[in-house]
Scaffold this active site. Structure first.
Site, PDB file in Angstrom:
ATOM      1  N   ARG A   1      -3.003 -12.834  -7.526  1.00 16.01           N
ATOM      2  CA  ARG A   1      -4.107 -14.034  -7.379  1.00 16.01           C
ATOM      3  C   ARG A   1      -4.789 -14.398  -8.902  1.00 16.01           C
ATOM      4  O   ARG A   1      -4.734 -13.615  -9.649  1.00 16.01           O
ATOM      5  CB  ARG A   1      -5.493 -13.792  -6.508  1.00 16.01           C
ATOM      6  CG  ARG A   1      -5.372 -13.705  -5.279  1.00 16.01           C
ATOM      7  CD  ARG A   1      -5.000 -15.148  -4.502  1.00 16.01           C
ATOM      8  NE  ARG A   1      -5.035 -15.006  -3.130  1.00 16.01           N
ATOM      9  CZ  ARG A   1      -3.817 -14.956  -2.524  1.00 16.01           C
ATOM     10  NH1 ARG A   1      -2.741 -14.812  -3.115  1.00 16.01           N
ATOM     11  NH2 ARG A   1      -3.755 -15.171  -1.191  1.00 16.01           N
TER      12      ARG A   1
ATOM     13  N   HIS B   1       3.245 -20.458  -7.302  1.00 16.18           N
ATOM     14  CA  HIS B   1       2.645 -19.708  -6.322  1.00 16.18           C
ATOM     15  C   HIS B   1       3.705 -19.616  -4.911  1.00 16.18           C
ATOM     16  O   HIS B   1       3.214 -19.802  -3.908  1.00 16.18           O
ATOM     17  CB  HIS B   1       1.172 -20.277  -5.718  1.00 16.18           C
ATOM     18  CG  HIS B   1       0.578 -19.112  -4.880  1.00 16.18           C
ATOM     19  ND1 HIS B   1      -0.835 -19.147  -4.890  1.00 16.18           N
ATOM     20  CD2 HIS B   1       0.906 -18.070  -3.920  1.00 16.18           C
ATOM     21  CE1 HIS B   1      -1.305 -18.092  -3.954  1.00 16.18           C
ATOM     22  NE2 HIS B   1      -0.268 -17.539  -3.556  1.00 16.18           N
TER      23      HIS B   1
HETATM   24  P1  NAP Z   1      -2.867  -4.390   0.503  1.00 17.33           P
HETATM   25  O1  NAP Z   1      -1.985  -3.771   1.216  1.00 17.33           O
HETATM   26  O2  NAP Z   1      -4.403  -4.737   1.044  1.00 17.33           O
HETATM   27  O3  NAP Z   1      -3.013  -3.860  -0.851  1.00 17.33           O
HETATM   28  C1  NAP Z   1      -4.142  -3.637  -2.159  1.00 17.33           C
HETATM   29  C2  NAP Z   1      -3.859  -2.580  -2.999  1.00 17.33           C
HETATM   30  O4  NAP Z   1      -4.756  -2.809  -3.872  1.00 17.33           O
HETATM   31  C3  NAP Z   1      -4.062  -1.322  -2.345  1.00 17.33           C
HETATM   32  O5  NAP Z   1      -3.322  -0.325  -2.842  1.00 17.33           O
HETATM   33  C4  NAP Z   1      -5.511  -1.215  -2.740  1.00 17.33           C
HETATM   34  O6  NAP Z   1      -5.855   0.238  -2.881  1.00 17.33           O
HETATM   35  C5  NAP Z   1      -5.589  -1.845  -4.009  1.00 17.33           C
HETATM   36  N1  NAP Z   1      -6.963  -2.208  -4.481  1.00 17.33           N
HETATM   37  C6  NAP Z   1      -7.796  -2.987  -4.147  1.00 17.33           C
HETATM   38  N2  NAP Z   1      -8.819  -3.135  -4.646  1.00 17.33           N
HETATM   39  C7  NAP Z   1      -8.688  -2.258  -5.588  1.00 17.33           C
HETATM   40  C8  NAP Z   1      -9.496  -1.597  -6.736  1.00 17.33           C
HETATM   41  N3  NAP Z   1     -10.763  -2.018  -6.904  1.00 17.33           N
HETATM   42  N4  NAP Z   1      -9.105  -0.922  -7.462  1.00 17.33           N
HETATM   43  C9  NAP Z   1      -7.822  -0.099  -7.207  1.00 17.33           C
HETATM   44  N5  NAP Z   1      -7.226  -0.460  -6.362  1.00 17.33           N
HETATM   45  C10 NAP Z   1      -7.558  -1.624  -5.538  1.00 17.33           C
HETATM   46  O7  NAP Z   1      -2.463  -6.022  -0.119  1.00 17.33           O
HETATM   47  P2  NAP Z   1      -0.766  -6.545  -0.151  1.00 17.33           P
HETATM   48  O8  NAP Z   1      -0.570  -7.033   1.274  1.00 17.33           O
HETATM   49  O9  NAP Z   1      -0.218  -5.292  -0.869  1.00 17.33           O
HETATM   50  O10 NAP Z   1      -1.341  -7.991  -1.088  1.00 17.33           O
HETATM   51  C11 NAP Z   1      -1.756  -7.714  -2.006  1.00 17.33           C
HETATM   52  C12 NAP Z   1      -2.272  -9.189  -2.753  1.00 17.33           C
HETATM   53  O11 NAP Z   1      -0.928  -9.791  -3.059  1.00 17.33           O
HETATM   54  C13 NAP Z   1      -2.786 -10.052  -1.658  1.00 17.33           C
HETATM   55  O12 NAP Z   1      -4.124  -9.576  -1.564  1.00 17.33           O
HETATM   56  C14 NAP Z   1      -2.628 -11.562  -2.249  1.00 17.33           C
HETATM   57  O13 NAP Z   1      -3.911 -11.834  -3.422  1.00 17.33           O
HETATM   58  C15 NAP Z   1      -1.449 -11.139  -3.035  1.00 17.33           C
HETATM   59  N6  NAP Z   1      -0.162 -12.036  -2.619  1.00 17.33           N
HETATM   60  C16 NAP Z   1       0.279 -13.006  -3.472  1.00 17.33           C
HETATM   61  C17 NAP Z   1       1.639 -13.704  -2.827  1.00 17.33           C
HETATM   62  C18 NAP Z   1       2.064 -14.760  -3.632  1.00 17.33           C
HETATM   63  O14 NAP Z   1       2.948 -15.708  -3.122  1.00 17.33           O
HETATM   64  N7  NAP Z   1       1.961 -14.869  -4.951  1.00 17.33           N
HETATM   65  C19 NAP Z   1       1.822 -13.467  -1.541  1.00 17.33           C
HETATM   66  C20 NAP Z   1       1.389 -12.475  -0.726  1.00 17.33           C
HETATM   67  C21 NAP Z   1       0.488 -11.782  -1.272  1.00 17.33           C
HETATM   68  P3  NAP Z   1      -5.949   1.432  -1.706  1.00 17.33           P
HETATM   69  O15 NAP Z   1      -4.323   1.312  -0.827  1.00 17.33           O
HETATM   70  O16 NAP Z   1      -6.287   2.563  -2.098  1.00 17.33           O
HETATM   71  O17 NAP Z   1      -6.672   0.567  -0.677  1.00 17.33           O
HETATM   72  C1  GLV Z   2      -0.062 -15.853  -0.559  1.00 14.29           C
HETATM   73  O1  GLV Z   2      -0.561 -15.965  -1.573  1.00 14.29           O
HETATM   74  C2  GLV Z   2      -0.720 -14.651   0.419  1.00 14.29           C
HETATM   75  O2  GLV Z   2      -1.747 -14.171   0.103  1.00 14.29           O
HETATM   76  O3  GLV Z   2       0.070 -14.176   1.371  1.00 14.29           O
END
Ligand code: NAP
Ligand code: GLV
Length: 318
Positions: A233, A281
């Site tokens: 983000r 994005h």
């Molecule tokens: P997720 O499964 O919730 O994973 C988040 C990871 O971040 C987990 O490993 C979590 O640790 C870690 N984390 C969160 N807060 C932390 C902290 N304070 N210190 C250390 N580690 C921390 O999320 P996801 O599905 O992988 O998605 C991640 C992010 O990608 C989304 O929130 C979104 O912002 C972004 N995204 C972007 C796009 C794009 O097109 N650019 C698309 C989709 C998603 P734990 O595992 O230990 O809880």
């Molecule tokens: C895209 O940015 C998502 O959070 O899926």
């Protein structure tokens, strides 16, 4: 049993129509309406499928039981102080995960193979130096080892990169070293040449990509200086710090998919910075067919009396 669509994004996929079409096919006989349609009874809706709804809007639908966020990140929704205290389900789906892994692999390879330098050499008609190290000499660090980070880490490791991940809790991914918690952040950064940000935006991670963090990245890697890839983000990054770190050599290059203001304003220095790759994005866009199908599977579970999956923990913010 009606479904409300509240979809505010940019790009072909982010208007209500593709979603209305797919949900109507998958949920025949139910009312599927957009918040922009006129004349509907607000008390008719049990479910809402949303992307960036206007703050306060969902509070005006009194009979909602579940809110489905049509992406993985819920930071925009959680900013709404009036958001009803209902189960909030986010996207965890192979289609989205594979898209993100493609993006991360593409940009890690681009920096590792110095493709932008080769493009520039080609534009000058220059046969550039061929020096190229193996992927095993490139240390990639994934900041955020969740659904997306773990998949990208596993694929990068299979390609041969030396991969580590950092998260709140320790992970076990074949071939990938796991660092956990703030006490292990410095060790993680100190062995990282390419930093890939995939943490959610929460009060704890806001501005985490700042000069102090960049200065702790490895200084003994094969690249001239460490590289940042942010596909998480825009709120994670301090944009003035990225620019000053690129200019003084603390960072060698950056790939940025997300920004504090989106779309990226026309006068942003990122657009024309020679060391920056900008993408709009679209690292992992939500496909209307795949993600509607995911939401329908969740609705079916809910109506069978089974638990919903991937419910956001509001106290953690993700
Ligand atoms: P997720 O499964 O919730 O994973 C988040 C990871 O971040 C987990 O490993 C979590 O640790 C870690 N984390 C969160 N807060 C932390 C902290 N304070 N210190 C250390 N580690 C921390 O999320 P996801 O599905 O992988 O998605 C991640 C992010 O990608 C989304 O929130 C979104 O912002 C972004 N995204 C972007 C796009 C794009 O097109 N650019 C698309 C989709 C998603 P734990 O595992 O230990 O809880
Ligand atoms: C895209 O940015 C998502 O959070 O899926």
């Amino acid at each position: 049993m009606s479904l409300l669509l509240v979809i505010n994004g940019t790009g072909d996929n982010w208007g209500p129509e593709p979603w209305r079409r797919r949900f109507s096919e998958r949920l025949p006989g139910r009312l599927i309406a957009s918040s922009t349609d006129s004349g509907h009874d607000r008390a008719a809706f049990r479910y809402a499928a949303v992307w960036k709804p206007e703050p306060g809007l969902l509070a005006g639908y009194p009979k909602l039981e579940v809110i489905f966020n049509l992406g993985a990140g819920v930071d925009a929704l959680l900013k709404d102080a009036t958001l009803p205290g209902l189960p909030l389900v986010r996207v965890v789906d192979t289609d989205l995960t594979k898209r993100m892994t493609e993006y991360v692999v593409l940009h890690c390879l681009m920096h590792h193979r110095r493709q932008r330098m080769l493009d520039a050499a080609q534009s000058r008609g220059e046969w550039a130096a061929k020096d190229q190290w193996a992927s095993s000499a490139m240390r990639v660090g994934i900041l955020g080892m969740g659904e997306l980070g773990c998949d990208a880490a596993e694929v990068l490791s299979r390609i041969g990169f030396d991969v580590a991940g950092w998260s709140r809790t320790r992970k076990s991914v074949p071939g990938v070293r796991s660092y956990a918690g703030s006490e292990e952040l410095d060790a993680f950064l100190g062995r990282t040449d390419i930093l890939v940000a995939l943490v959610p935006l929460t009060p704890e991670t806001d501005g985490i990509l700042n000069r102090s963090l960049f200065e702790r990245l490895a200084r003994d890697g094969r690249l001239e200086a460490p590289v940042l890839i942010n596909a998480g983000r825009g709120g994670l990054q301090v944009e003035a710090d990225i620019l000053s770190c690129l200019d003084d050599g603390t960072l060698g290059a950056a790939t940025l998919d997300v920004f504090r203001t989106e779309p990226l304003p026309a006068d942003s220095p990122f657009w024309r910075h020679p060391k920056v790759t900008v993408t709009p994005h679209n690292a992992a866009d939500s496909d209307a067919e795949a993600i509607s199908d995911y939401v329908v599977r969740q609705i079916e579970r809910f109506e069978r009396g089974e638990s919903l999956q991937n419910v956001v923990d509001r106290s953690r913010g993700y």
